[in-house]
Design an enzyme around this catalytic site. Structure first.
Site: not given
Lengths: 399, 399
Positions: A184, A195, A275
């Site tokens: 993830k 991250t 993102e």
């Protein structure tokens, strides 16, 4: 060259962490996320072996689960990995560390193993780790233990998602043994890991030392070279578990190749789901005097907001590439540098070459080639553009 | 403490580079900009003295005018500064360097001074510097020489604008002598100078050595601490010229104070006009073991896209502040750090303190206080948020 099969190629039926024999997994909904989506995952190694290795964020501000898990894998043994989304449990004080410890104990008690063999990973907002969070995670452990399944990989991959738009799994099937994994991570992708939470499993027979060596070699050229936004997380963890259930001990080179293929496939999936991105930019630096120099140059360009905003606007602004190179300590001669974008050389020897309007930057896949012309080393960095959506997602993340 | 008067306070009547006696300036329209706005400026030191000092970008990819001007001020003498917007003349090959040289010669011939005493500055797109550019700059020199005026400061300040929304001038008037200046720069504001052209003049009597020492001391704590977007330009130049026309030799401390006040005022104006910004963020770091550490920590936070996007969204996301600190090599203890935003301490000793919703981030002026608690040194960095408009302006800049 080993090919890894990823989720997109195989559909949701692909088994990530449960592709290799000897593993069970689960993904459940414990109520940590306001959205009501799955948020706790568990991966269990049923053996016969329990060798493990891990790499963690190089951020000096480290979350409680990272501090804990580093101890767990220190002896080369781990039997389970419990992961939660919906809260990073970072900078949450002594209460937060206690929560991590309690989580490992709950898993250990339920499975009849020691808490010291349970890796804990958390992801979500920093500063989230109160009593409600603790209750949720512990509830999730109970639910996950009850749901453990030899085909639980996809559910686990879904439960670790935060702003990810899709689960990320990859499998390399070899001659009698398998490497599979899940990941993830969609923002804060940066050097020394994104991250990112990654769990990789294998049924190949491997010592902890072999796993450690192979994992470091694989991450160095894969996860460490995804630099989406230059921001380094406090919680990054990549864990590799071996059950030995295949009974096969592969050649060292073969195992390395399969593991690197899975890591590279997952890293590419992370980049492609970054993102708010509208371009996946592959920056290839050649002609450097060392691989370190090539990485430094690629990373500097990958972090240059002006360059990234230009790519968003489909503008092949090579001046910003050269300006970014100039900020590094890499060996280079501004008047020896060539820059090509999507195959068109727009800068030759530090001066304009082909007209910029020959470059088509509309495809999402964007290739930037920087030829330094001073040596023989090369490296590739994966990054993304800087978009309105990136700003929006990251300004609204915690609300 | 010397106060500097800036454009906003004084209106357009403020004289920037022509506030001090012994200087003339001009700003003219030579057609370099498609917009038809003024694009060539000239500042002339009529003496009796001609002492000069300058600092330049630390980017290793340096524009032709930077390479040229470094030589010009090497002997501590300069009699004129010619500046153009509408093209950076960087990475434009030997033709570009020749253009810079020809520009200095044209100014020298027109004024009856040596080309080697003419500083040249260019700003605009990298890669722009063809025959049309050259013709435009040379035409601009003729026009500017004809327009030179002892009240030409404001016109010069207007002609050096690129994406700036307003001219930037500042003046410190002392007892019988004056320091005044102008600046441009709205994006690519970064360490080791922003994309920034600054000309400062004084009629104080100063040797070139004194000017150099004072300028370095002033820029170190002003322009070098504006870090709007982490991107370092190829063309940055700050020039300081002394005419000695006042006949006054100020105390060293007094001159330093006035010069630093003008630099600080111009730096603040640069921050407040940064491309697309909606917040001016002042990051103050205290309790560091050294000033360098304080600067490193402040800069790391100033460059963290996730933090900057959060401020844009009025979200006091202190977790991103701590994560940014963790990427530095500064001495710190994550569990000793306090973070306050606009006066509300949201993080104490590395754990949540006051609720985030007590912080009002709607004002443009944003104060972030980071108390490291390990030493006695401090530093302040000026930056901006990461906004939709930043992305838009920088994706559309060259089109």
């Amino acid at each position: 060259m080993t090919d890894a099969t990823s989720t997109d190629q195989a559909g949701t039926s692909l088994q990530g962490v449960t592709a290799a024999a000897g593993f069970r997994a689960a993904g459940v909904t414990a109520g940590l996320k306001a959205s009501g989506k799955p948020d706790v995952a568990l991966v269990v190694n049923d053996g016969p072996e329990a060798a493990a290795a891990a790499v963690f964020t190089s951020n000096r501000a480290q979350a409680h689960p990272v501090v804990w898990s580093r101890q767990v894998v220190g002896d080369g043994v781990a039997r389970a990995v419990v992961l939660n989304s919906g809260g990073a449990n970072c900078f949450t004080g002594p209460f937060g560390f206690q929560t991590t410890h309690m989580t490992a104990e709950a898993v250990g008690d339920a499975l009849g193993i020691g808490a010291g063999d349970v890796v804990v990973c958390s992801t979500g907002l920093i500063g989230v780790g109160d009593q409600t969070f603790r209750d949720g995670v512990l509830r999730g452990v109970d639910l996950a233990v009850a749901a453990l399944d030899t085909e639980g990989g996809p559910a686990a991959a879904t439960a670790i998602m935060t702003t990810d738009t899709k689960p990320k799994q990859s499998v390399a099937t070899e001659d009698g043994w398998t490497v599979g994994g899940m990941a993830k991570g969609a923002g804060m992708l940066a050097p020394g890991l994104a991250t990112m939470l990654v769990v990789i499993t294998t049924d190949a027979v491997q010592t902890a030392e072999q796993l450690d060596q192979a994992l470091r070699a694989a991450t160095r050229v894969t996860f460490d070279r995804v630099d989406s936004d230059g921001c380094m997380s406090t919680n990054d963890t990549v864990v590799l578990l071996s059950s030995g259930a295949s009974g096969v001990t592969p050649e060292v080179g073969d195992f390395q190749e399969a593991l690197t293929a899975v890591c590279a496939d997952l890293a590419r999936q992370l980049q492609q789901d970054a993102e708010g991105a509208s371009h996946d930019i592959t920056i290839t630096v050649t002609g450097a005097v060392s691989e370190d120099d090539a990485v430094t140059v690629g990373r500097s360009v990958a972090r240059n907001n002006l360059f990234k905003a230009a790519v968003f606007g489909n503008d092949p602004n090579w001046g910003r590439v050269l300006a970014a190179i100039g900020t590094t300590d890499a060996e280079f001669d501004p008047y020896a540098v060539d820059v090509s974008m999507n195959g068109v050389r727009v800068c030759h020897a530090g001066a304009p070459d082909r007209p910029s309007d020959e470059v088509d930057l509309t495809p999402r896949d964007t290739q930037v080639l920087i030829e330094l012309g001073v040596g023989t080393h090369a490296a590739t960095i994966l990054t993304n553009d800087l978009t309105h959506d990136y700003v929006h997602e990251n300004s609204a993340y915690s609300s």
